[in-house]
Design a protein around this motif. Structure first.
Motif, PDB file in Angstrom:
ATOM      1  N   ARG A 108       0.817  -1.203   0.000  1.00  0.00           N
ATOM      2  CA  ARG A 108       0.000   0.000   0.000  1.00  0.00           C
ATOM      3  C   ARG A 108       0.858   1.263   0.000  1.00  0.00           C
ATOM      4  O   ARG A 108       0.358   2.341  -0.295  1.00  0.00           O
ATOM      5  CB  ARG A 108      -0.924  -0.041   1.215  1.00  0.00           C
ATOM      6  N   PHE A 109       2.161   1.108   0.327  1.00  0.00           N
ATOM      7  CA  PHE A 109       3.005   2.304   0.348  1.00  0.00           C
ATOM      8  C   PHE A 109       3.433   2.731  -1.055  1.00  0.00           C
ATOM      9  O   PHE A 109       3.898   3.853  -1.247  1.00  0.00           O
ATOM     10  CB  PHE A 109       4.250   2.081   1.225  1.00  0.00           C
ATOM     11  N   VAL A 110       3.259   1.857  -2.035  1.00  0.00           N
ATOM     12  CA  VAL A 110       3.756   2.167  -3.382  1.00  0.00           C
ATOM     13  C   VAL A 110       3.089   3.417  -3.979  1.00  0.00           C
ATOM     14  O   VAL A 110       3.787   4.307  -4.473  1.00  0.00           O
ATOM     15  CB  VAL A 110       3.626   0.942  -4.313  1.00  0.00           C
ATOM     16  N   PRO A 111       1.738   3.533  -3.934  1.00  0.00           N
ATOM     17  CA  PRO A 111       1.160   4.784  -4.464  1.00  0.00           C
ATOM     18  C   PRO A 111       1.634   6.023  -3.713  1.00  0.00           C
ATOM     19  O   PRO A 111       1.839   7.081  -4.322  1.00  0.00           O
ATOM     20  CB  PRO A 111      -0.348   4.602  -4.281  1.00  0.00           C
ATOM     21  N   ILE A 112       1.825   5.891  -2.406  1.00  0.00           N
ATOM     22  CA  ILE A 112       2.300   7.039  -1.619  1.00  0.00           C
ATOM     23  C   ILE A 112       3.699   7.423  -2.083  1.00  0.00           C
ATOM     24  O   ILE A 112       4.003   8.598  -2.294  1.00  0.00           O
ATOM     25  CB  ILE A 112       2.321   6.693  -0.113  1.00  0.00           C
TER      26      ILE A 112
ATOM     27  N   ASP B  51       3.007   2.211   6.199  1.00  0.00           N
ATOM     28  CA  ASP B  51       2.878   2.484   4.760  1.00  0.00           C
ATOM     29  C   ASP B  51       3.258   3.936   4.468  1.00  0.00           C
ATOM     30  O   ASP B  51       3.969   4.232   3.510  1.00  0.00           O
ATOM     31  CB  ASP B  51       1.431   2.263   4.291  1.00  0.00           C
ATOM     32  N   TYR B  52       2.746   4.822   5.307  1.00  0.00           N
ATOM     33  CA  TYR B  52       3.013   6.247   5.117  1.00  0.00           C
ATOM     34  C   TYR B  52       4.510   6.527   5.263  1.00  0.00           C
ATOM     35  O   TYR B  52       5.108   7.204   4.430  1.00  0.00           O
ATOM     36  CB  TYR B  52       2.219   7.050   6.148  1.00  0.00           C
ATOM     37  N   PHE B  53       5.110   5.965   6.300  1.00  0.00           N
ATOM     38  CA  PHE B  53       6.544   6.181   6.541  1.00  0.00           C
ATOM     39  C   PHE B  53       7.372   5.657   5.363  1.00  0.00           C
ATOM     40  O   PHE B  53       8.228   6.375   4.826  1.00  0.00           O
ATOM     41  CB  PHE B  53       6.958   5.496   7.842  1.00  0.00           C
ATOM     42  N   LEU B  54       7.112   4.416   4.962  1.00  0.00           N
ATOM     43  CA  LEU B  54       7.899   3.827   3.871  1.00  0.00           C
ATOM     44  C   LEU B  54       7.733   4.622   2.580  1.00  0.00           C
ATOM     45  O   LEU B  54       8.705   4.895   1.873  1.00  0.00           O
ATOM     46  CB  LEU B  54       7.473   2.378   3.635  1.00  0.00           C
ATOM     47  N   GLY B  55       6.486   4.986   2.283  1.00  0.00           N
ATOM     48  CA  GLY B  55       6.219   5.735   1.058  1.00  0.00           C
ATOM     49  C   GLY B  55       6.995   7.032   1.004  1.00  0.00           C
ATOM     50  O   GLY B  55       7.499   7.428  -0.051  1.00  0.00           O
ATOM     51  N   LYS B  56       7.131   7.687   2.130  1.00  0.00           N
ATOM     52  CA  LYS B  56       7.840   8.965   2.167  1.00  0.00           C
ATOM     53  C   LYS B  56       9.351   8.784   2.267  1.00  0.00           C
ATOM     54  O   LYS B  56      10.118   9.480   1.603  1.00  0.00           O
ATOM     55  CB  LYS B  56       7.343   9.792   3.373  1.00  0.00           C
ATOM     56  N   TRP B  57       9.767   7.871   3.101  1.00  0.00           N
ATOM     57  CA  TRP B  57      11.209   7.682   3.352  1.00  0.00           C
ATOM     58  C   TRP B  57      11.937   7.199   2.095  1.00  0.00           C
ATOM     59  O   TRP B  57      13.105   7.531   1.868  1.00  0.00           O
ATOM     60  CB  TRP B  57      11.367   6.669   4.497  1.00  0.00           C
ATOM     61  N   LEU B  58      11.230   6.416   1.289  1.00  0.00           N
ATOM     62  CA  LEU B  58      11.886   5.868   0.101  1.00  0.00           C
ATOM     63  C   LEU B  58      12.127   6.913  -0.991  1.00  0.00           C
ATOM     64  O   LEU B  58      12.864   6.653  -1.933  1.00  0.00           O
ATOM     65  CB  LEU B  58      11.054   4.709  -0.468  1.00  0.00           C
ATOM     66  N   VAL B  59      11.515   8.093  -0.856  1.00  0.00           N
ATOM     67  CA  VAL B  59      11.694   9.109  -1.903  1.00  0.00           C
ATOM     68  C   VAL B  59      13.156   9.570  -1.978  1.00  0.00           C
ATOM     69  O   VAL B  59      13.775   9.466  -3.048  1.00  0.00           O
ATOM     70  CB  VAL B  59      10.734  10.305  -1.674  1.00  0.00           C
ATOM     71  N   PRO B  60      13.757  10.067  -0.881  1.00  0.00           N
ATOM     72  CA  PRO B  60      15.181  10.424  -0.990  1.00  0.00           C
ATOM     73  C   PRO B  60      16.073   9.211  -1.258  1.00  0.00           C
ATOM     74  O   PRO B  60      17.094   9.338  -1.940  1.00  0.00           O
ATOM     75  CB  PRO B  60      15.500  11.068   0.364  1.00  0.00           C
TER      76      PRO B  60
END
Lengths: 306, 305
Positions: free
Chosen positions: B21-25, B136-145
């Motif tokens: 579920r973190f992928v779209p985020i 999900d929210y954390f992973l979705g955001k953390w993976l951006v950088p």
């Protein structure tokens, strides 16, 4: 018997030393319910608990039979339109809604179709491919409303949904909210603008200082307040004659002469209602008609919160 | 038929109750973070130019690469294979040295807004009422950088390895890659420590600052402060000095890279680095602090109260 969609029992919530919600018990069934109260009444906190954003401190809240906090099963069935301008300005409306709908677990194609459908429903079909950054305040409000509807929720919570809308948009959104209620969804509309709520529903839950001060239809609430003075407007060609007779009646507290009308405030309205036909027939006073003027939500609200 | 009449209807549509579920985020946040022509130009320039330059030196065995190699060996003649191996190590260290400042800035530009923008636009309630978990929210955001650092730290390093391998005589390319698999492992290791450290720091300041610009300034101050503390701890012995040196995230990543490449190179010995243990501990602690901060934020809506 069908259970209410939302059931709140003995709910208390506080932030530090501030008691936001104080032993609130209420049921919300299908249809539109207005959640009314001045700023600081506890409406937003109640909404957050019902929407699953906060856990109850004391008491229980169930939505569709389940506790909403941290519960994905409930969250799939709840749509929240927040009061704040909570949309991504850089993306288009369709992109934003598709993204938010995907978070409900829909594949991209389905999410896009649902997002498009919701945007059409709130009247943004012509602008959905433009960046939200260029939207007016009213259009952004429609986007917020659409994101609450795109996944087809059974419970829709709208926090001040008419803020910033022009009159035409207000009329459209009021019609939409009523339609959502008519579809059998449980719609909770929070507002402090009373006539807006009155246009959407007759059923209200009023809050003040964290407590529920009234729950029911506007008419029911007004009837329960029988010990309160009632303002009645008597239409007549001779206001002075009516005033002269009215002042003799028990319970009359105040009289106000107006052009072709007398405004009577009385704690015993029944006495006045019984006297008016008699004045017309026996005393020959030209009474054209009468109507209570403070059964409006505004008046009820004023009584309850002051 | 209304919902009221049919009671609570079961969910029978195409919604997935499980899955990533973190992928779209992540995708949305990445698209938002990478938006802008200026950032694109900066991203390309800050990495592409050093990469091209060092690739040129590596290909022609010239410039500062050959000078450092001569310094390393004291002018001693090396065989061709050893020269290629040592030149590659120097090229990798030089690339990461040259791009160090730009990578810090890039991490800040890309990651500073991932949480701060949600807080500024008050979009957090839109996540909190959807069936996603705070993880999900954390992973979705953390993976951006992290994903940005894959492109601008890991990939250039691997490209230099491939370039060095492609310069080998015909038939020896694969053998060179196998022979220098330690370099590839070192690059992966270096990337892991650098990406976890940098991404955790920028996401942490993004959560704390609540504004993209404030997060960039705060992040830059933390990076700078860490480097100053590490610099002032040069020569300080014992665990205290080691811990102080580990406050430089760049130094931590360099330590891991040098461990992987072999630390006999004089080019790599210009500065005293933290121990490997200190580098791991600080990186891990930063990740935990970042995760706790984001998970706490993703569990409360009081920020919008």
């Amino acid at each position: 018997m069908t259970l209410p969609s939302i059931r709140v029992q003995d709910l208390s919530m506080w932030y530090g030393d501030v008691l936001a919600v104080n032993e609130v018990t209420a049921d919300f069934g299908p249809g539109v319910t207005g959640l009314l109260g001045p700023n600081g009444a506890g409406k937003s906190t109640l909404i957050k608990v019902v929407a699953g954003m906060l856990a109850p401190r004391i008491g229980t809240v169930t939505v569709m039979g389940e506790a909403p906090f941290d519960n994905p099963r409930v969250m799939r069935r709840v749509g929240l339109c927040p009061e704040q301008d909570a949309v991504y300005a850089g993306a288009t409306a369709i992109e934003t809604l598709t993204y938010l709908t995907r978070l409900h677990g829909y594949p991209k194609g389905d999410a896009s179709a649902r997002a498009r459908e919701a945007l059409v429903r709130v009247g943004l079909e012509a602008a959905m491919d433009r960046p939200v950054a260029g939207y007016s305040k009213g259009m952004r409000q429609r986007v917020r409303l659409a994101q609450a509807l795109a996944h087809g929720p059974d419970v829709v919570i709208l926090d001040e949904p008419l803020n910033g809308l022009d009159p035409v948009a207000r009329r459209d959104i009021v019609a939409l909210v009523r339609a959502l209620g008519d579809e059998g969804r449980c719609v909770v509309v929070s507002s402090h603008v009373l006539h807006e709520v009155e246009a959407m529903t007759r059923r209200v839950l009023m809050m003040a200082h964290g407590r529920v001060v009234a729950d029911g239809t506007i008419e029911e609430i007004r009837r329960d307040l029988s010990d309160r003075p009632l303002a009645i407007e008597v239409t007549t060609a001779d206001p002075r004659a009516v005033a002269r007779l009215a002042v003799e009646l028990p319970g009359v507290l105040r009289l106000e002469l107006r052009d072709r009308a007398v405004h009577v405030v009385t704690s015993k309205p029944l006495e006045l209602f019984q006297a008016l036909p008699a004045w017309r027939s026996t005393a020959g006073v030209p009474v054209d008609g009468w109507r209570p003027v403070d059964e409006s939500l505004e008046a009820v609200f004023r009584y309850l919160t002051t | 038929m209304t919902v009221h009449a049919r009671g609570y209807r079961p969910l029978k549509d195409r919604r997935r109750s499980k899955g990533l579920r973190f992928v779209p985020i992540f995708r949305e946040a990445r698209r938002d973070a990478m938006r802008g022509v200026l950032l694109l130009v900066f991203r390309l320039l800050c990495v592409l130019l050093p990469l091209i330059l060092i690739g040129f030196f590596l290909y022609f065995q010239s410039g500062p690469l050959s000078a450092i190699l001569r310094q390393t060996t004291g002018g001693m003649q090396l065989d061709e294979l050893t020269t290629a191996r040592e030149t590659l190590s120097i090229a990798l260290l030089m690339f990461h040295d040259w791009t160090a400042l730009w990578i810090v800035l890039l991490s800040l530009f890309v990651g500073a807004g991932v949480i701060a923008d949600d807080l500024r636009t008050r979009a957090l309630p839109l996540y909190l009422v959807r069936p996603i978990t705070p993880i999900d929210y954390f992973l979705g955001k953390w993976l951006v950088p992290v994903s940005a650092l894959v492109v601008y730290v890991l990939c250039p390093g691997l490209l230099l390895v491939l370039l060095a391998a492609s310069m080998r005589p015909s038939g020896e390319t694969w053998a060179f890659l196998v022979d220098r698999r330690d370099v590839i492992l070192a690059l992966l290791h270096h990337f892991a420590v650098l990406a976890v450290g940098y991404a955790s720091l920028v996401v942490l300041v993004s959560t704390v600052a609540r504004r993209r610009l404030s997060a960039i300034v705060l992040g830059a101050l933390v990076f700078l402060g860490g480097s100053l503390i590490a610099g002032s701890a040069m020569g300080v012995k014992g665990p205290l000095g080691d811990a102080a040196r580990a406050t430089s995230l760049y130094a931590n990543a360099q330590r891991v890279l040098q461990d992987g490449l072999g630390s006999s190179l004089p080019y790599a010995q210009r500065a005293e680095l933290p121990s490997t243990t200190a580098a791991y501990v600080v990186t891990g602690a930063l990740f935990v602090a970042c995760a706790v901060a984001v998970l706490r934020r993703a569990r409360t809506s009081e920020v919008v109260s």
